[in-house]
Design a protein around this motif. Structure first.
Motif, PDB file in Angstrom:
ATOM      1  N   LEU A  96       0.801  -1.218   0.000  1.00 48.84           N
ATOM      2  CA  LEU A  96       0.000   0.000   0.000  1.00 48.84           C
ATOM      3  C   LEU A  96       0.836   1.272   0.000  1.00 48.84           C
ATOM      4  O   LEU A  96       0.275   2.370  -0.033  1.00 48.84           O
ATOM      5  CB  LEU A  96      -0.933   0.025   1.225  1.00 48.84           C
ATOM      6  CG  LEU A  96      -1.924  -1.136   1.360  1.00 48.84           C
ATOM      7  CD1 LEU A  96      -2.820  -0.905   2.562  1.00 48.84           C
ATOM      8  CD2 LEU A  96      -2.747  -1.305   0.094  1.00 48.84           C
ATOM      9  N   ARG A  97       2.142   1.158   0.027  1.00 50.52           N
ATOM     10  CA  ARG A  97       2.990   2.346   0.050  1.00 50.52           C
ATOM     11  C   ARG A  97       2.990   3.049  -1.304  1.00 50.52           C
ATOM     12  O   ARG A  97       2.696   2.439  -2.340  1.00 50.52           O
ATOM     13  CB  ARG A  97       4.422   1.971   0.443  1.00 50.52           C
ATOM     14  CG  ARG A  97       4.552   1.483   1.879  1.00 50.52           C
ATOM     15  CD  ARG A  97       5.977   1.046   2.169  1.00 50.52           C
ATOM     16  NE  ARG A  97       6.369  -0.108   1.372  1.00 50.52           N
ATOM     17  CZ  ARG A  97       7.560  -0.694   1.439  1.00 50.52           C
ATOM     18  NH1 ARG A  97       8.479  -0.213   2.271  1.00 50.52           N
ATOM     19  NH2 ARG A  97       7.829  -1.740   0.693  1.00 50.52           N
ATOM     20  N   ILE A  98       3.356   4.337  -1.282  1.00 49.44           N
ATOM     21  CA  ILE A  98       3.458   5.097  -2.529  1.00 49.44           C
ATOM     22  C   ILE A  98       4.632   4.575  -3.334  1.00 49.44           C
ATOM     23  O   ILE A  98       5.744   4.439  -2.831  1.00 49.44           O
ATOM     24  CB  ILE A  98       3.623   6.598  -2.236  1.00 49.44           C
ATOM     25  CG1 ILE A  98       2.349   7.151  -1.580  1.00 49.44           C
ATOM     26  CG2 ILE A  98       3.943   7.372  -3.517  1.00 49.44           C
ATOM     27  CD1 ILE A  98       2.438   8.619  -1.233  1.00 49.44           C
ATOM     28  N   GLN A  99       4.368   4.297  -4.586  1.00 49.07           N
ATOM     29  CA  GLN A  99       5.394   3.780  -5.486  1.00 49.07           C
ATOM     30  C   GLN A  99       5.793   4.858  -6.488  1.00 49.07           C
ATOM     31  O   GLN A  99       4.964   5.634  -6.948  1.00 49.07           O
ATOM     32  CB  GLN A  99       4.878   2.539  -6.223  1.00 49.07           C
ATOM     33  CG  GLN A  99       4.445   1.417  -5.292  1.00 49.07           C
ATOM     34  CD  GLN A  99       4.093   0.159  -6.040  1.00 49.07           C
ATOM     35  OE1 GLN A  99       4.750  -0.205  -7.014  1.00 49.07           O
ATOM     36  NE2 GLN A  99       3.051  -0.525  -5.587  1.00 49.07           N
ATOM     37  N   VAL A 100       7.080   4.894  -6.786  1.00 47.10           N
ATOM     38  CA  VAL A 100       7.638   5.874  -7.708  1.00 47.10           C
ATOM     39  C   VAL A 100       8.011   5.157  -8.999  1.00 47.10           C
ATOM     40  O   VAL A 100       8.768   4.189  -8.983  1.00 47.10           O
ATOM     41  CB  VAL A 100       8.871   6.572  -7.109  1.00 47.10           C
ATOM     42  CG1 VAL A 100       9.405   7.625  -8.071  1.00 47.10           C
ATOM     43  CG2 VAL A 100       8.527   7.193  -5.761  1.00 47.10           C
ATOM     44  N   VAL A 101       7.469   5.643 -10.102  1.00 49.37           N
ATOM     45  CA  VAL A 101       7.714   5.039 -11.410  1.00 49.37           C
ATOM     46  C   VAL A 101       8.289   6.108 -12.333  1.00 49.37           C
ATOM     47  O   VAL A 101       7.698   7.193 -12.476  1.00 49.37           O
ATOM     48  CB  VAL A 101       6.413   4.462 -12.011  1.00 49.37           C
ATOM     49  CG1 VAL A 101       6.669   3.890 -13.398  1.00 49.37           C
ATOM     50  CG2 VAL A 101       5.843   3.399 -11.086  1.00 49.37           C
ATOM     51  N   GLU A 102       9.408   5.827 -12.940  1.00 44.17           N
ATOM     52  CA  GLU A 102       9.997   6.734 -13.910  1.00 44.17           C
ATOM     53  C   GLU A 102       9.410   6.468 -15.298  1.00 44.17           C
ATOM     54  O   GLU A 102       9.522   5.362 -15.819  1.00 44.17           O
ATOM     55  CB  GLU A 102      11.521   6.573 -13.952  1.00 44.17           C
ATOM     56  CG  GLU A 102      12.224   7.019 -12.682  1.00 44.17           C
ATOM     57  CD  GLU A 102      13.727   6.994 -12.839  1.00 44.17           C
ATOM     58  OE1 GLU A 102      14.203   6.722 -13.963  1.00 44.17           O
ATOM     59  OE2 GLU A 102      14.428   7.249 -11.846  1.00 44.17           O
TER      60      GLU A 102
END
Length: 284
Positions: A71-77
């Motif tokens: 459920l954590r915020i995910q960072v996608v480039e």
């Protein structure tokens, strides 16, 4: 009987590790521990049952299975995309996407793999949104364009149980020719502003001088005070030459005399030499 007991010992020795291994596998498939940021989507005989966690989760072996969801915020480039603006300028743009799962059930059931699906959707949305704007808008309103991309992605991924919290357009790369053209345009714009400011300053200065002349002309004493102030300024600079300004009214009679002399008339009313000779020759 004793001999049969000792004969069964080798079988027991081989059976114990098998039993221990079976119990370990059974416990591993039955007992699950989830962290605070994890949830378990539990399926019973292939059908969705419910979302469990965090903490200890017990499953019926061979009947139930679960899928972990972070459920954590995910960072996608977002990879670099080739974009053509509305004014036909080609450029390369990349961005960063921030999202998290808010509905684990939909994130697992509604989409096969939400991470690459969100990445591909972000790429197409980025090209589509930027292609609707001019180059100047991309360079000056990058925050607004990022917000537009974020709102579109958030509305489209809502059915997947995702929440897109932010999209940041990181880099806008232009060709060398376009960079030179933009530099020339900026230089021309600065020259235009400088000329306008200079013209406005000249206008304001001339307007102020006109107002000052009107005030000095309406009051003769003000002109005399101005003369005295000028003399004070000249004397304070320790110059070897001192200039005394003279009012125009003083030299006005001399200017009238010179003007009459140019017309061939003397100040006492007599004719000059050339005029007298012409008069003598023309007499009967």
């Amino acid at each position: 009987m004793i001999s049969s007991f000792f004969n069964g010992i080798p079988l027991l020795i081989y059976a114990v590790p098998v039993i221990v291994l079976f119990l370990a596998i059974l416990a591993r498939s039955t007992i699950k521990i989830l962290r605070e940021y994890e949830r378990a989507v539990v399926f019973t005989l292939g059908r969705f049952q419910r979302v469990k966690g965090p903490g200890l989760v017990l499953l019926f072996p061979f009947v139930q299975e679960m899928v972990r969801v972070d459920l954590r915020i995910q960072v996608v480039e977002i990879p670099t995309q080739d974009v053509i603006s509305r004014d036909n300028v080609s450029m390369k743009v990349d961005a960063v996407l921030y999202f998290n799962v808010v509905n684990p059930e939909h994130a697992i059931i509604q989409v096969q793999n939400y991470l690459p699906a969100t990445n591909m959707l972000a790429q197409t949305t980025l090209r589509s949104v930027l292609g609707q704007h001019d180059l100047d808008e991309m360079l000056s309103e990058r925050k607004k364009l990022s917000t537009d991309v974020q709102e579109i992605l958030d509305s489209q991924t809502e059915t997947w149980g995702l929440k897109v919290s932010n999209v940041e357009i990181r880099t806008v790369e232009l060709t060398d020719n376009m960079v030179k053209a933009i530099a020339k345009q900026a230089e021309a714009e600065r020259d235009r502003r400088a000329k306008i400011i200079h013209a406005e300053a000249e206008f304001q200065a001339s307007q102020t001088l006109v107002n000052a002349a009107k005030i000095l002309g309406s009051t003769p004493a003000a002109m005399q005070l101005r003369y005295l102030q000028t003399l004070t300024e000249i004397g304070g600079e320790q110059n070897s030459t001192i200039i005394f300004p003279m009012p125009i009214d003083i030299i006005r009679p001399f200017l009238d005399i010179l003007e009459k002399a140019d017309k061939g008339v003397r100040p006492n009313g007599a004719l000059d030499g050339a005029s007298a000779a012409e008069a003598h020759l023309g007499a009967p």
